[in-house]
Write an enzyme that holds these catalytic residues in place. Structure first.
Site, PDB file in Angstrom:
ATOM      1  N   VAL A  40      40.865  48.493 -10.303  1.00 28.55           N
ATOM      2  CA  VAL A  40      41.221  48.514 -12.059  1.00 28.55           C
ATOM      3  C   VAL A  40      39.557  48.624 -12.216  1.00 28.55           C
ATOM      4  CG1 VAL A  40      41.796  46.949 -13.427  1.00 28.55           C
ATOM      5  CG2 VAL A  40      43.174  47.004 -11.577  1.00 28.55           C
ATOM      6  N   GLN A  86      47.363  27.451  -2.655  1.00 26.78           N
ATOM      7  CA  GLN A  86      47.725  26.587  -2.632  1.00 26.78           C
ATOM      8  C   GLN A  86      47.831  26.196  -4.372  1.00 26.78           C
ATOM      9  OE1 GLN A  86      48.605  21.873  -2.517  1.00 26.78           O
ATOM     10  NE2 GLN A  86      46.904  23.140  -0.993  1.00 26.78           N
ATOM     11  N   GLU A 108      34.554  26.271   8.051  1.00 24.45           N
ATOM     12  CA  GLU A 108      35.698  27.013   8.699  1.00 24.45           C
ATOM     13  C   GLU A 108      35.141  27.952   9.481  1.00 24.45           C
ATOM     14  OE1 GLU A 108      39.035  27.575   6.322  1.00 24.45           O
ATOM     15  OE2 GLU A 108      40.210  26.212   6.944  1.00 24.45           O
ATOM     16  N   ALA A 110      46.297  41.484  -5.468  1.00 25.80           N
ATOM     17  CA  ALA A 110      47.772  41.231  -4.604  1.00 25.80           C
ATOM     18  C   ALA A 110      47.309  40.549  -3.805  1.00 25.80           C
ATOM     19  CB  ALA A 110      48.796  43.038  -4.191  1.00 25.80           C
ATOM     20  N   GLY A 111      46.635  39.730  -3.644  1.00 28.30           N
ATOM     21  CA  GLY A 111      46.247  38.063  -3.484  1.00 28.30           C
ATOM     22  C   GLY A 111      47.612  37.733  -3.566  1.00 28.30           C
ATOM     23  N   ASN A 115      46.403  47.458  -6.254  1.00 30.25           N
ATOM     24  CA  ASN A 115      45.952  46.502  -6.015  1.00 30.25           C
ATOM     25  C   ASN A 115      44.811  47.665  -4.923  1.00 30.25           C
ATOM     26  OD1 ASN A 115      45.229  43.862  -4.314  1.00 30.25           O
ATOM     27  ND2 ASN A 115      45.711  44.845  -2.285  1.00 30.25           N
ATOM     28  N   LYS A 116      43.132  46.929  -4.927  1.00 30.11           N
ATOM     29  CA  LYS A 116      42.152  48.357  -4.377  1.00 30.11           C
ATOM     30  C   LYS A 116      42.751  48.920  -3.244  1.00 30.11           C
ATOM     31  CE  LYS A 116      38.272  46.134  -5.111  1.00 30.11           C
ATOM     32  NZ  LYS A 116      37.504  45.370  -4.059  1.00 30.11           N
ATOM     33  N   LYS A 123      47.579  22.874  10.318  1.00 29.57           N
ATOM     34  CA  LYS A 123      47.164  23.743   9.522  1.00 29.57           C
ATOM     35  C   LYS A 123      47.776  25.668  10.140  1.00 29.57           C
ATOM     36  CE  LYS A 123      43.300  26.229   7.863  1.00 29.57           C
ATOM     37  NZ  LYS A 123      42.963  26.324   6.502  1.00 29.57           N
ATOM     38  N   ASP A 148      42.125  32.281  -8.946  1.00 29.68           N
ATOM     39  CA  ASP A 148      40.825  32.106  -8.456  1.00 29.68           C
ATOM     40  C   ASP A 148      40.115  32.670 -10.249  1.00 29.68           C
ATOM     41  OD1 ASP A 148      41.212  31.424  -6.500  1.00 29.68           O
ATOM     42  OD2 ASP A 148      39.655  32.660  -4.976  1.00 29.68           O
TER      43      ASP A 148
HETATM   44  C1  FAD Z   1      37.027  32.320   4.516  1.00 29.36           C
HETATM   45  C2  FAD Z   1      38.524  31.747   3.636  1.00 29.36           C
HETATM   46  C3  FAD Z   1      39.129  30.219   4.254  1.00 29.36           C
HETATM   47  C4  FAD Z   1      39.581  29.982   2.688  1.00 29.36           C
HETATM   48  N1  FAD Z   1      40.779  28.598   3.342  1.00 29.36           N
HETATM   49  C5  FAD Z   1      41.514  28.434   2.157  1.00 29.36           C
HETATM   50  C6  FAD Z   1      42.481  27.252   2.884  1.00 29.36           C
HETATM   51  O1  FAD Z   1      42.516  26.708   4.086  1.00 29.36           O
HETATM   52  N2  FAD Z   1      43.402  27.289   2.064  1.00 29.36           N
HETATM   53  C7  FAD Z   1      43.404  27.249   0.144  1.00 29.36           C
HETATM   54  O2  FAD Z   1      44.295  27.032  -0.305  1.00 29.36           O
HETATM   55  N3  FAD Z   1      42.457  28.356   0.637  1.00 29.36           N
HETATM   56  C8  FAD Z   1      41.115  28.594   0.883  1.00 29.36           C
HETATM   57  N4  FAD Z   1      40.405  29.687   0.002  1.00 29.36           N
HETATM   58  C9  FAD Z   1      40.495  29.657  -0.332  1.00 29.36           C
HETATM   59  C10 FAD Z   1      41.505  30.766  -1.159  1.00 29.36           C
HETATM   60  O3  FAD Z   1      41.961  31.818  -0.312  1.00 29.36           O
HETATM   61  C11 FAD Z   1      41.277  31.889  -2.462  1.00 29.36           C
HETATM   62  O4  FAD Z   1      41.824  30.589  -3.437  1.00 29.36           O
HETATM   63  C12 FAD Z   1      42.611  33.207  -2.572  1.00 29.36           C
HETATM   64  O5  FAD Z   1      42.621  33.221  -2.181  1.00 29.36           O
HETATM   65  C13 FAD Z   1      43.061  33.373  -4.276  1.00 29.36           C
HETATM   66  O6  FAD Z   1      43.942  34.007  -4.542  1.00 29.36           O
HETATM   67  P1  FAD Z   1      43.665  34.854  -5.719  1.00 29.36           P
HETATM   68  O7  FAD Z   1      45.515  35.759  -5.635  1.00 29.36           O
HETATM   69  O8  FAD Z   1      43.421  34.321  -6.785  1.00 29.36           O
HETATM   70  O9  FAD Z   1      42.821  35.708  -5.515  1.00 29.36           O
HETATM   71  P2  FAD Z   1      42.346  36.727  -3.884  1.00 29.36           P
HETATM   72  O10 FAD Z   1      43.990  36.329  -2.793  1.00 29.36           O
HETATM   73  O11 FAD Z   1      41.001  36.762  -3.571  1.00 29.36           O
HETATM   74  O12 FAD Z   1      43.173  38.564  -4.309  1.00 29.36           O
HETATM   75  C14 FAD Z   1      42.691  39.350  -5.168  1.00 29.36           C
HETATM   76  C15 FAD Z   1      43.073  40.345  -4.791  1.00 29.36           C
HETATM   77  O13 FAD Z   1      42.845  41.283  -5.720  1.00 29.36           O
HETATM   78  C16 FAD Z   1      42.290  42.642  -5.169  1.00 29.36           C
HETATM   79  N5  FAD Z   1      41.207  43.573  -5.733  1.00 29.36           N
HETATM   80  C17 FAD Z   1      40.638  42.575  -6.238  1.00 29.36           C
HETATM   81  N6  FAD Z   1      39.457  43.249  -7.587  1.00 29.36           N
HETATM   82  C18 FAD Z   1      39.892  44.674  -7.290  1.00 29.36           C
HETATM   83  C19 FAD Z   1      40.526  45.925  -8.207  1.00 29.36           C
HETATM   84  N7  FAD Z   1      39.030  45.800  -9.550  1.00 29.36           N
HETATM   85  N8  FAD Z   1      41.330  46.452  -8.392  1.00 29.36           N
HETATM   86  C20 FAD Z   1      42.459  46.603  -8.125  1.00 29.36           C
HETATM   87  N9  FAD Z   1      42.271  45.164  -6.772  1.00 29.36           N
HETATM   88  C21 FAD Z   1      40.691  44.488  -6.599  1.00 29.36           C
HETATM   89  C22 FAD Z   1      41.790  42.506  -4.116  1.00 29.36           C
HETATM   90  O14 FAD Z   1      41.819  43.431  -3.082  1.00 29.36           O
HETATM   91  C23 FAD Z   1      42.882  41.321  -3.430  1.00 29.36           C
HETATM   92  O15 FAD Z   1      43.790  41.931  -2.519  1.00 29.36           O
HETATM   93  C24 FAD Z   1      40.050  30.126   1.281  1.00 29.36           C
HETATM   94  C25 FAD Z   1      38.941  31.296   1.132  1.00 29.36           C
HETATM   95  C26 FAD Z   1      37.885  31.909   2.049  1.00 29.36           C
HETATM   96  C27 FAD Z   1      37.298  32.622   1.173  1.00 29.36           C
END
Ligand code: FAD
Length: 396
Positions: A82, A314, A170, A12-13, A38-39, A373, A297
């Site tokens: 997971v 984004q 940052e 739930a990212g 989500n964990k 921002k 990601d």
């Molecule tokens: C400090 C920082 C600043 C950033 N700033 C920017 C910015 O300004 N602009 C921008 O566009 N991007 C930014 N990013 C990058 C952006 O945050 C990531 O690209 C984005 O969060 C990816 O989204 P996602 O849904 O793939 O994963 P995430 O947002 O990382 O979410 C993954 C989810 O999966 C859950 N999860 C993981 N493993 C398990 C498991 N085994 N079982 C159950 N649940 C699990 C986690 O708890 C989490 O809730 C930044 C990153 C960081 C670390």
């Protein structure tokens, strides 16, 4: 498939929560069973994590309870970790139980990539989750307290941040803002505190506009950050870091922000990956698996020059919108959408009141960029939680 199709969303990212919210809006009752796993029971705003990590904001401000975002009549939420994906059985193994799916969305996010640098995994901390930033914040405060007990151990006041990409930049911006406050609190001479930002690439913020990079470095240097650019970390030890130049920086605190890879579970599940990420097809599906969408990601999307787009919030949000559309279209037998990334620009914070960015083709810096921002952050809160969330969590 005569029964109602089952959609399981892992994570739930940014990717997972926006997919769930879009499905909640677009699916009619009884069109599909949707389960979000989500964990934690909260969604965290990863793009804010550098602030609670440095201690300039509270960890609670970077998280939102998932049940406050979703409609439980439409989405089942399962709080669990997971542990395995079994694409051939169409099953997901959780710490507590097993889920079967017809359609799977993988949005598990990334993991730190250490590029095999010895000691980083063992001794460096990462900015990845609410729990990881709590650790960094507490650790930093503890170093100040420790120094007061043993004033000869100045390494307690030396902080090394590996990587001068967006996260590293940052974070050092916030840390430099926090230091004067900590010095006042612990009666420490600010001259004794050292913040190093070490980057192996020939420039900070690789790939970003050189004029803005120079501006960012000037701002951060004035705040007390020392850059070591074009210098690789060779090893991380309990005593500090060894650099490729032969220099050793003695420190108790190394925060590694130098790289992201996909979730290891994808390799273990037998998918073809590049650094743990799946190169998805034009509809965001894992090649050879028409019922598995991979977003955020964990996925790789190529730009027109054939290079991967950097993993960002984004792109994750835009993928989630197309992923939700395609899931609904698959269920209804409609046409799938092709994913095309539309960059809306990039803004990086440099701490209080300072930022740099590109919005459209325009360069922005200073207070105007910092305001931008804030608007980006507020927009995201609005997307996931509407005006009530903007009022509750927004920073004005
Ligand atoms: C400090 C920082 C600043 C950033 N700033 C920017 C910015 O300004 N602009 C921008 O566009 N991007 C930014 N990013 C990058 C952006 O945050 C990531 O690209 C984005 O969060 C990816 O989204 P996602 O849904 O793939 O994963 P995430 O947002 O990382 O979410 C993954 C989810 O999966 C859950 N999860 C993981 N493993 C398990 C498991 N085994 N079982 C159950 N649940 C699990 C986690 O708890 C989490 O809730 C930044 C990153 C960081 C670390």
């Amino acid at each position: 498939m005569s029964r109602i199709p089952r959609i399981v969303i892992l994570g739930a990212g940014y990717g997972g929560i926006v997919t769930a919210l879009r499905l909640q809006k677009q699916l009619n009752y009884n069109e599909a069973d949707v389960t979000l796993v989500n964990k934690h029971d909260y969604h965290y705003i990863t793009t804010h994590l550098h602030m609670p990590a440095a201690g300039t904001d509270k960890p609670d401000n970077a998280r939102v309870n998932i049940l406050k975002l979703i409609d439980e009549f439409k989405i089942d939420f399962v709080k669990s970790t997971v542990v395995q994906i079994r694409p051939h059985d169409k099953k997901v193994i959780l710490e507590e139980g097993v889920l079967s799916y017809d359609y799977l969305v993988v949005g598990l996010g990334g993991e730190p990539e250490t590029f095999g640098i010895p000691g980083l995994k063992e001794y460096a901390m990462n900015i990845r989750s609410i729990n990881s930033v709590r650790l960094i914040r507490e650790h930093i405060e503890y170093q100040f307290a420790k120094f007061k007990r043993e004033p000869s151990r100045t390494e307690a006041l030396t902080f090394v941040v590996g990587g001068a990409g967006f996260t590293g930049i940052e974070f050092v911006g916030e840390l430099a803002d926090r230091v004067p406050e900590l010095c006042r609190e612990f009666d420490v001479d600010p001259e004794l505190v050292k913040i190093y930002n070490v980057e192996a690439a020939p420039t900070a913020l690789p790939g970003f506009d050189p004029e803005l990079v120079e501006y960012a470095m000037d701002v951060l240097k004035k705040k007390g950050v020392t850059f070591k650019i074009g210098v690789a970390i060779k090893e991380c030890t309990p005593e500090g870091v060894l650099l490729a130049t032969g220099e050793e920086i003695r420190t108790n605190t190394v925060v590694w922000t130098g790289g992201i890879r996909g979730n290891r579970m994808l390799e273990e599940a037998g998918f073809e990956t590049m650094r743990g990420r799946i190169k998805v097809d034009e509809h965001l599906r894992a090649p050879g698996h028409d019922n598995i969408y991979v977003i955020g990601d964990c996925s790789i999307v190529m730009n027109p020059e054939g290079r991967p787009y950097p993993p960002t919030a984004q792109i994750s949000i835009q993928q989630a919108e197309v992923c939700a559309h395609n899931l609904v279209a698959s269920i209804r037998g409609d046409q799938l959408k092709t994913f095309e990334y539309q960059s809306k620009g990039t803004v990086a914070s440099l701490g209080r009141g300072e930022a740099i960015g590109i919005v459209g083709t325009k360069k922005v810096k200073g207070g105007a960029a910092a305001l931008m921002k804030k608007l980006i952050d507020l927009r995201y809160l609005y997307i996931i939680g509407g005006l009530p969330l903007v009022i509750r969590k927004g920073k004005f």
